[in-house]
Design a protein around this motif. Structure first.
Motif, PDB file in Angstrom:
ATOM      1  N   ALA A   4       3.592 -19.109  -0.975  1.00 66.06           N
ATOM      2  CA  ALA A   4       2.341 -18.356  -0.885  1.00 66.06           C
ATOM      3  C   ALA A   4       1.140 -19.144  -1.407  1.00 66.06           C
ATOM      4  N   ASN A   5       0.047 -19.033  -0.677  1.00 63.24           N
ATOM      5  CA  ASN A   5      -1.251 -19.511  -1.173  1.00 63.24           C
ATOM      6  C   ASN A   5      -1.981 -18.407  -1.931  1.00 63.24           C
ATOM      7  N   LEU A   6      -1.723 -17.155  -1.503  1.00 65.64           N
ATOM      8  CA  LEU A   6      -2.342 -15.985  -2.124  1.00 65.64           C
ATOM      9  C   LEU A   6      -1.268 -14.941  -2.395  1.00 65.64           C
ATOM     10  N   VAL A   7      -1.375 -14.281  -3.533  1.00 64.42           N
ATOM     11  CA  VAL A   7      -0.484 -13.163  -3.858  1.00 64.42           C
ATOM     12  C   VAL A   7      -1.351 -11.980  -4.276  1.00 64.42           C
ATOM     13  N   PHE A   8      -1.066 -10.819  -3.700  1.00 64.83           N
ATOM     14  CA  PHE A   8      -1.708  -9.576  -4.119  1.00 64.83           C
ATOM     15  C   PHE A   8      -0.632  -8.661  -4.690  1.00 64.83           C
ATOM     16  N   TRP A   9      -0.851  -8.208  -5.927  1.00 69.92           N
ATOM     17  CA  TRP A   9       0.109  -7.271  -6.514  1.00 69.92           C
ATOM     18  C   TRP A   9      -0.652  -6.227  -7.316  1.00 69.92           C
ATOM     19  N   VAL A  10      -0.038  -5.076  -7.492  1.00 67.61           N
ATOM     20  CA  VAL A  10      -0.675  -4.000  -8.241  1.00 67.61           C
ATOM     21  C   VAL A  10      -0.873  -4.416  -9.690  1.00 67.61           C
ATOM     22  N   GLY A  11       0.180  -4.951 -10.296  1.00 73.02           N
ATOM     23  CA  GLY A  11       0.081  -5.415 -11.678  1.00 73.02           C
ATOM     24  C   GLY A  11       1.337  -5.122 -12.457  1.00 73.02           C
ATOM     25  N   LYS A  12       1.390  -5.622 -13.681  1.00 75.56           N
ATOM     26  CA  LYS A  12       2.606  -5.514 -14.471  1.00 75.56           C
ATOM     27  C   LYS A  12       2.879  -4.099 -14.955  1.00 75.56           C
ATOM     28  N   ASP A  13       1.869  -3.209 -14.916  1.00 79.09           N
ATOM     29  CA  ASP A  13       2.140  -1.815 -15.249  1.00 79.09           C
ATOM     30  C   ASP A  13       3.116  -1.196 -14.264  1.00 79.09           C
ATOM     31  N   LEU A  14       3.122  -1.695 -13.022  1.00 76.81           N
ATOM     32  CA  LEU A  14       4.052  -1.202 -12.004  1.00 76.81           C
ATOM     33  C   LEU A  14       5.315  -2.049 -11.949  1.00 76.81           C
ATOM     34  N   THR A  15       5.167  -3.372 -11.977  1.00 77.57           N
ATOM     35  CA  THR A  15       6.307  -4.277 -11.823  1.00 77.57           C
ATOM     36  C   THR A  15       6.302  -5.329 -12.931  1.00 77.57           C
ATOM     37  N   PRO A  16       6.650  -4.925 -14.172  1.00 78.79           N
ATOM     38  CA  PRO A  16       6.619  -5.893 -15.281  1.00 78.79           C
ATOM     39  C   PRO A  16       7.551  -7.077 -15.063  1.00 78.79           C
ATOM     40  N   TRP A  17       8.649  -6.843 -14.360  1.00 82.93           N
ATOM     41  CA  TRP A  17       9.627  -7.904 -14.104  1.00 82.93           C
ATOM     42  C   TRP A  17       9.071  -8.995 -13.187  1.00 82.93           C
ATOM     43  N   LEU A  18       8.059  -8.667 -12.377  1.00 77.01           N
ATOM     44  CA  LEU A  18       7.541  -9.622 -11.395  1.00 77.01           C
ATOM     45  C   LEU A  18       6.627 -10.661 -12.035  1.00 77.01           C
ATOM     46  N   GLU A  19       6.106 -10.364 -13.216  1.00 79.69           N
ATOM     47  CA  GLU A  19       5.143 -11.268 -13.833  1.00 79.69           C
ATOM     48  C   GLU A  19       5.724 -12.666 -14.042  1.00 79.69           C
ATOM     49  N   LYS A  20       6.958 -12.725 -14.525  1.00 79.32           N
ATOM     50  CA  LYS A  20       7.580 -14.036 -14.749  1.00 79.32           C
ATOM     51  C   LYS A  20       7.857 -14.744 -13.435  1.00 79.32           C
ATOM     52  N   GLY A  21       8.233 -13.960 -12.408  1.00 78.09           N
ATOM     53  CA  GLY A  21       8.462 -14.547 -11.094  1.00 78.09           C
ATOM     54  C   GLY A  21       7.201 -15.172 -10.529  1.00 78.09           C
ATOM     55  N   LEU A  22       6.075 -14.522 -10.763  1.00 75.20           N
ATOM     56  CA  LEU A  22       4.813 -15.069 -10.274  1.00 75.20           C
ATOM     57  C   LEU A  22       4.461 -16.365 -11.002  1.00 75.20           C
ATOM     58  N   SER A  23       4.691 -16.382 -12.309  1.00 79.60           N
ATOM     59  CA  SER A  23       4.330 -17.582 -13.079  1.00 79.60           C
ATOM     60  C   SER A  23       5.228 -18.766 -12.742  1.00 79.60           C
ATOM     61  N   SER A  24       6.482 -18.491 -12.367  1.00 83.22           N
ATOM     62  CA  SER A  24       7.403 -19.589 -12.067  1.00 83.22           C
ATOM     63  C   SER A  24       7.452 -19.939 -10.585  1.00 83.22           C
ATOM     64  N   LEU A  25       7.470 -18.928  -9.724  1.00 88.34           N
ATOM     65  CA  LEU A  25       7.624 -19.170  -8.287  1.00 88.34           C
ATOM     66  C   LEU A  25       6.295 -19.366  -7.574  1.00 88.34           C
ATOM     67  N   ALA A  26       5.274 -18.650  -8.021  1.00 94.25           N
ATOM     68  CA  ALA A  26       3.976 -18.710  -7.333  1.00 94.25           C
ATOM     69  C   ALA A  26       2.930 -19.394  -8.203  1.00 94.25           C
ATOM     70  N   SER A  27       3.346 -20.426  -8.910  1.00 95.18           N
ATOM     71  CA  SER A  27       2.459 -21.089  -9.874  1.00 95.18           C
ATOM     72  C   SER A  27       1.271 -21.771  -9.199  1.00 95.18           C
ATOM     73  N   ASN A  28       1.407 -22.100  -7.908  1.00 91.68           N
ATOM     74  CA  ASN A  28       0.319 -22.768  -7.199  1.00 91.68           C
ATOM     75  C   ASN A  28      -0.528 -21.810  -6.377  1.00 91.68           C
ATOM     76  N   ALA A  29      -0.195 -20.519  -6.438  1.00 86.00           N
ATOM     77  CA  ALA A  29      -0.916 -19.535  -5.634  1.00 86.00           C
ATOM     78  C   ALA A  29      -2.054 -18.908  -6.426  1.00 86.00           C
ATOM     79  N   SER A  30      -3.035 -18.388  -5.710  1.00 85.62           N
ATOM     80  CA  SER A  30      -4.080 -17.566  -6.322  1.00 85.62           C
ATOM     81  C   SER A  30      -3.555 -16.130  -6.369  1.00 85.62           C
ATOM     82  N   VAL A  31      -3.390 -15.599  -7.568  1.00 87.83           N
ATOM     83  CA  VAL A  31      -2.775 -14.281  -7.751  1.00 87.83           C
ATOM     84  C   VAL A  31      -3.852 -13.251  -8.097  1.00 87.83           C
ATOM     85  N   SER A  32      -3.921 -12.191  -7.317  1.00 86.29           N
ATOM     86  CA  SER A  32      -4.896 -11.119  -7.547  1.00 86.29           C
ATOM     87  C   SER A  32      -4.176  -9.881  -8.065  1.00 86.29           C
TER      88      SER A  32
END
Length: 465
Positions: free
Chosen positions: A73-101
Motif C-alpha cells: 500500500a501507498n495509502l492506508v485509511f483506517w478508523v483508528g486504534k479505538d476500533l482495531t487496536p491490534w492493527l496498529e502494530k501491523g501498520l507500523s511493521s507492514l505498512a511502514s512506507n505508506a501514508s496512513v490516515s
C-alpha cells in the motif's frame, strides 16, 4: 501487420501499463470506509479491503493476503486504534512506507464518549481522572465501581511460561500504594465474575512484593508497590496454556507510562482478547512518550454518521490527490458527487425514521449513537457491553426489566451475534425484533455499500415497530 502498427500498439500498451502502475495502491480497514474510498477512487482504481464485513473488526486476525495488501500500500485509511487496536502494530511493521490516515483523528468531527451501563445512565468520568481521589493505603472505594469489587477485568490467551506485569508511577506516584488482583483460569469474564468478586471482598489474601510470583488459583493477591522504585514488577506464572481472566481493583492503564502492563518473557506486549469495560475509558495518549497502546478513549463507530462520512470523503480525496496529483480533479469531483448523494440520503433516512422518532428501542451492543445523533433518535439501552463477550445474566435481567416496565417495542439483533440473547430479553413480552447491521455483512463491497448500509439501518429499525 506493419511495423508502424506494432510500434504504436506497443507504445499504447506501455503507456497504459505505466498509467495503471502509477495509481496509488490503497488499503482500507472495514467495509463501510472501503466504500467511501471506493467512491473517491471511481474511474481510477480500486482499494483493497483488509477486514471482511462478516468478521469482527475488534478481533480479526490478518491473513497473508491482508498482510500483502498492507505491504504494497501507498495509502492506508483506517478508523483508528479505538476500533482495531491490534492493527496498529501491523501498520507500523507492514505498512511502514505508506501514508496512513486515521479517520477518528480528522479535524471537524466530534467524537462521542462511550455510554456506560446496560441502560446508558450518565456516569461521571471525573471520579477516575484524579488518582488522589482514591483513599491511599486502602481499597474502600473500589467496591463501588459500577457495582463490582473490581474496576477492570480482562481475558488473555497465554502459553505456558512466565510473564511480567508491571506497575509504573505516573506523575511521580502510584495510583494507590497497593491493589488486589485475582487470576482465574477461564475463557469468559462473566463465567467467573461472582467468584472473583467474592475473593476480592474476602479478608483473606496473599501479599506480594516486587519481583514476587503469582499463579492462577482461587486466591486474592494484594500487590504492594515499592515506593522506592519507579516500576514495580510481578511475575505471573502460567502452568498450563489456556485462557485466563484477571480481575483488578484499578484500571491497569492507571499505572502505565511508556510501557504496556503485561509482557511475555521476550518483552512482547500481550493484549487482552476481551475486557470489561470493553474499551476502557482512559486516554493513554495523555501519558508523555506512550505510543502504540490505546484502549479506546471514544466510541469508534463514527462511520454510522453520514455527516461524519461527508467530512471523511473530502479528507480521502485530499490524501488521494497528494499521492496522485494527475487524478486530483477526478478524486475531488467524485467526493463532491458522493457528498451530494449523502445529503440526499440524509433527507431520505429522516423521512423513514420520522414516524418512530419518539419510539423506544434497545440495541444489541452500543454502536449506534452517531447514527442516533444524526437522526434525532435514541436507544434506551444495549444488551451487551461490547462485542468481545456475552452479557451477564444480571445485565440481561436489567435490560429485560426496562423492556417490560417501559413497554419497549423493539429489541435489535445483529447478524454476527447470538440470537438467543435477544430472545431471552423479549420472551413473553410484546416486543418485536429485527436485525440491523453496522458493517454490511451481506452487502457487496464497493462504492454502493455505504449508502445501502445506512438505508438498511433506517428501514429495518422503522420496520421493527
Amino acid at each position: 501487420m506493419s511495423n508502424k502498427f506494432i510500434l504504436t500498439a506497443t507504445a499504447f500498451l506501455l503507456g497504459t501499463s505505466m498509467g495503471i502502475a502509477d495509481v496509488p495502491k490503497v488499503a482500507v480497514d472495514i467495509a463501510p470506509v472501503h466504500s467511501l474510498v471506493s467512491k473517491v477512487m471511481t474511474g481510477v482504481g480500486n482499494p483493497d479491503l483488509i477486514i471482511p464485513a462478516e468478521a469482527s473488526p475488534h478481533a480479526y486476525q490478518l491473513k497473508p493476503s491482508n498482510a500483502e495488501s498492507l505491504e504494497n500500500a501507498n495509502l492506508v485509511f483506517w478508523v483508528g486504534k479505538d476500533l482495531t487496536p491490534w492493527l496498529e502494530k501491523g501498520l507500523s511493521s507492514l505498512a511502514s512506507n505508506a501514508s496512513v490516515s486515521t479517520l477518528l483523528d480528522v479535524n471537524g468531527i466530534e467524537l462521542l464518549d462511550f455510554r456506560e451501563g446496560a441502560l446508558f445512565e450518565a456516569h461521571d468520568h471525573g471520579e477516575h481522572d484524579n488518582h488522589d481521589d482514591h483513599e491511599k493505603g486502602s481499597h474502600k472505594a473500589h467496591g463501588e465501581h459500577e457495582g463490582h469489587s473490581f474496576e477492570w477485568a480482562g481475558v488473555f490467551e497465554l502459553a505456558k511460561g512466565t510473564y511480567n506485569w508491571s506497575f509504573s508511577k505516573v506523575d511521580g506516584s502510584y495510583a494507590d500504594p497497593a491493589m488486589k488482583m485475582v487470576i482465574l483460569k477461564a475463557s469468559d469474564i462473566e463465567a467467573v465474575e461472582e467468584k472473583a468478586e467474592a475473593l476480592l471482598e474476602s479478608s483473606s489474601f496473599e501479599t506480594k512484593k516486587h519481583n514476587e510470583q503469582l499463579v492462577a488459583q482461587e486466591k486474592s493477591f494484594s500487590l504492594n508497590f515499592d515506593s522506592n522504585k519507579n516500576i514495580t514488577v510481578f511475575k505471573i506464572k502460567i502452568e498450563q496454556s489456556g485462557k485466563y481472566a484477571f480481575f483488578t481493583e484499578h484500571m491497569p492503564f492507571e499505572f502505565e507510562t511508556d510501557e504496556h502492563f503485561l509482557k511475555d518473557a521476550s518483552g512482547t506486549d500481550i493484549e487482552p482478547i476481551a475486557q470489561e469495560p470493553d474499551s476502557g475509558h482512559h486516554d493513554h495518549a495523555s501519558h508523555d512518550g506512550h505510543e502504540g497502546h490505546d484502549h479506546g478513549a471514544h466510541d469508534p463507530h463514527a462511520w454510522l454518521s453520514p455527516n461524519i462520512a461527508k467530512v471523511w470523503l473530502n479528507v480521502i480525496a485530499a490524501k488521494m490527490s497528494e499521492a496522485d496529483p494527475q487524478n486530483a480533479k477526478i478524486f475531488f469531483s467524485n467526493a463532491k458527487t458522493a457528498i451530494e448523494n449523502l445529503d440526499n440520503l440524509i433527507v431520505e433516512v429522516k423521512t423513514i425514521l420520522d414516524p418512530i422518532k419518539d419510539k423506544k428501542f434497545v440495541v444489541f451492543h452500543d454502536a449506534y449513537q452517531y447514527f442516533e445523533n444524526d437522526f434525532d433518535i435514541s436507544a434506551s439501552g444495549a444488551i451487551s457491553l461490547g462485542d468481545a463477550s456475552d452479557p451477564s445474566p444480571a445485565r440481561l435481567a436489567e435490560v429485560r426489566k426496562r423492556v417490560v416496565d417501559e413497554g419497549i417495542e423493539c429489541v435489535l439483533a445483529e447478524p454476527q451475534y447470538k440470537k438467543g440473547l435477544v430472545k431471552a430479553v423479549i420472551e413473553e413480552t410484546n416486543s418485536n425484533t429485527t436485525v440491523i447491521d453496522p458493517l454490511g455483512v451481506k452487502l457487496k463491497p464497493g462504492p454502493e455499500l455505504y449508502e445501502q448500509l445506512i438505508r438498511n439501518l433506517a428501514t429495518n429499525l422503522a420496520g421493527c415497530f
